[in-house]
Scaffold this active site. Structure first.
Site, PDB file in Angstrom:
ATOM      1  N   CYS A   2       0.934  -1.145  -0.001  1.00 45.21           N
ATOM      2  CA  CYS A   2       0.012  -0.100   0.029  1.00 45.21           C
ATOM      3  C   CYS A   2       0.876   1.179  -0.168  1.00 45.21           C
ATOM      4  CB  CYS A   2      -0.992   0.022   1.092  1.00 45.21           C
ATOM      5  SG  CYS A   2      -1.800  -1.372   1.405  1.00 45.21           S
ATOM      6  N   GLY A  28      -0.735   0.747  -4.743  1.00 43.74           N
ATOM      7  CA  GLY A  28      -2.075  -0.018  -4.699  1.00 43.74           C
ATOM      8  C   GLY A  28      -2.953   0.622  -5.609  1.00 43.74           C
ATOM      9  N   ASN A 101       0.527   0.247   5.735  1.00 42.09           N
ATOM     10  CA  ASN A 101       1.223  -0.307   4.743  1.00 42.09           C
ATOM     11  C   ASN A 101       1.957  -1.655   5.321  1.00 42.09           C
ATOM     12  OD1 ASN A 101       2.539  -1.140   2.372  1.00 42.09           O
ATOM     13  ND2 ASN A 101       4.312   0.285   2.492  1.00 42.09           N
ATOM     14  N   GLY A 102       1.621  -3.006   5.234  1.00 43.08           N
ATOM     15  CA  GLY A 102       2.532  -4.029   5.711  1.00 43.08           C
ATOM     16  C   GLY A 102       1.388  -5.248   5.985  1.00 43.08           C
ATOM     17  N   TYR A 257      11.697  -4.042  -7.182  1.00 44.58           N
ATOM     18  CA  TYR A 257      10.191  -4.080  -7.919  1.00 44.58           C
ATOM     19  C   TYR A 257       9.346  -2.593  -7.485  1.00 44.58           C
ATOM     20  CZ  TYR A 257       5.578  -5.382  -9.840  1.00 44.58           C
ATOM     21  OH  TYR A 257       4.447  -5.459 -10.519  1.00 44.58           O
TER      22      TYR A 257
END
Length: 501
Positions: A2, A28, A101-102, A257
């Site tokens: 995210c 996201g 995020n995670g 990435y």
């Protein structure tokens, strides 16, 4: 995976939050949300879809206030339903909104604990809602009517004691300010910066520095593992280390990435790191395969371009763009269903036949996950007239699932799981397969910041920097396989159909 953003400004922040989220859209594409605060009242808009589709003019006009946070989402533990779009909200204490995020690896345990001990109800399958309620409970423990920065930091310390896994968090405490913090291993990135205005300093936090750049904020630095930054309602910045034994171990796949090449993550310029990945992989090819006979190097758009250019330079062969990309197709490795992924690859990429005919082609990708994309692309190159098709991966073989917020498939669905490199080559149909060595990957990133002594390389090694047990990995296997995803998608489709009837 995210993206998070938060701004404490001197002017309305709705447009800045929107613009920042568009720059973080790569993190996201399933859902987006913004919450702002104006004179103690919260204004929220969130839904499934891209940023540009979720927010229309009427929504932006309602997002009032000089303080706000935003979020873009990929599903990990949860599902692709609008109820799980973030930020989440809880009214006690003070009114808190939070984006994350995670992924929490002890989410089930925490959910039960919150219900039994704290009498808190969790309404979704998202671990972000769990994290919000843990933070809310820890802030409530401070027992102060008018909280200050130290109370907020004490609450973050409580989160670190209770939560395991990866979490980069942005939160807004109504009437008090914006908070961001990072887990004790720094697995997911968070940066913060400032800009001068006619009315005074404004502060911003975000997943990546590129969001600050685009909005003309000066990057101050990354948050340290376990550290928190709190910008109060008056615009004063406070920072504090809130973890007892932080260990810098960022996820190395951010550099391979996920992060944008124009971002700086933990003082490492992502673009330069990818250049070094390509250089080292090119040197490996020359070392192990000096008579390679490669005519042209072609990247698989977009993230492999930087590495591919360096490989071509090292090999002293031509670099060419060989695929035209349709930018309206989502990332394929998280799509449920093998046939859907295969169709999507063909829809996403179209080869330029002239670059392949009667040539020995080296295709370069950032990594190989399921192998679906790689196999289809190798076949497309052959159909376009390539004499030989070789394949290079800028990352080592991915043999293990990610448990820290990237919805990579179940281990059994990873093409390198239980296979040798030669068996992977046969599976994707290439004439030769070259993987990056893990040591070379680590050194390519580490050269940008020698202080980074540890990385989370668990998708390559199976060694997780937090305590991850076999039971959790087995449950992950059950949740992330294609059959489970298709059943969840059908379940929520049936719910939507029933509600619309």
């Amino acid at each position: 995976m995210c993206g998070i953003i938060g701004i404490v400004g001197r002017y309305p922040v709705n447009q800045a939050l929107y613009d920042g989220l568009t720059v973080l859209q790569h993190r996201g594409q399933d859902a987006a949300g913004i919450v702002t605060c104006d004179q103690g009242r919260l204004y929220r808009r969130k839904d499934n879809g891209l940023v540009r589709d979720v927010f229309h003019a009427r929504h932006m006009q309602r997002l009032k206030g000089n303080i706000g946070i935003g979020h873009v989402r990929y599903p990990t533990a949860g599902t692709c339903v609008s109820a799980e779009a973030q930020p989440f909200y809880v009214n006690s204490p003070y009114g808190i909104t939070l984006g994350h995020n995670g992924n929490l690896t002890n989410a089930a345990e925490l959910k039960l604990e919150l219900f039994r001990e704290d009498r808190r109800h969790i309404n979704t399958d998202s671990d972000s809602e769990i994290l919000l309620n843990v933070f809310a409970k820890e802030l409530l423990k401070q027992d102060n009517r008018d909280i200050g920065a130290q109370d907020v930091f004490n609450a973050v310390s409580g989160v670190h004691r209770r939560c395991r896994g990866a979490y980069a968090v942005v939160a807004m405490i109504t009437r008090h300010g914006v908070l961001a913090f990072r887990d004790p291993y720094g697995i997911r990135p968070v940066v913060y910066g400032r800009r001068e205005t006619a009315k005074g300093l404004e502060y911003m936090v975000a997943s990546e520095s590129v969001a600050l750049d685009m909005l003309d904020f000066e990057l101050i630095r990354d948050l340290e593992p376990g550290e928190a930054v709190f910008i109060d309602a008056e615009g004063t910045l406070h920072t504090q280390q809130c973890a007892e034994n932080p260990i810098y171990s960022p996820c190395i796949f951010e550099y391979v990435y996920f992060s944008r090449p124009d971002s700086i993550i933990d003082n490492v310029f992502v673009h330069k790191a990818r250049m070094r990945m390509g250089k080292r992989l090119g040197q490996k090819i020359l070392r192990e395969w000096p008579d390679h006979g490669i005519d042209v190097v072609i990247p698989i758009p977009d993230t492999s371009r930087t590495a591919a250019q360096e490989i071509a330079f090292q090999l002293n062969v031509k670099y060419r763009e060989g695929f035209i990309k349709n930018r309206y197709i989502g990332r394929t490795f998280i799509m449920p269903g093998q046939s859907q992924r295969e169709r999507s690859v063909r829809q996403k990429l179209n080869p330029l036949d002239i670059e392949y005919k009667r040539k020995n082609v080296l295709l370069v990708d950032d990594s190989i996950v399921r192998g679906t994309t790689s196999r289809e692309i190798v076949q497309m190159a052959r159909e376009a007239g390539a004499r030989k098709v070789y394949f290079a991966s800028a990352a080592p073989p991915i043999r293990f699932p990610n448990v820290y917020g990237i919805d990579m498939p179940a281990a059994s669905e990873l093409i390198a799981y239980g296979r040798t490199e030669e068996e992977v080559r046969e599976a994707i149909g290439a004439d030769r397969l070259i993987y990056q060595d893990l040591d070379d990957l680590v050194q390519a990133v580490q050269k940008g910041n020698p202080k980074l002594q540890h990385f989370d390389c668990s998708i390559f090694t199976g060694e997780y920097v937090t305590n991850v047990g076999r039971d959790y990995l087995e449950s992950l296997e059950r949740e992330r396989n294609d059959v489970a995803k298709q059943e969840r998608a059908k379940h929520y489709a049936d719910i939507d159909l029933h509600q619309s009837a």
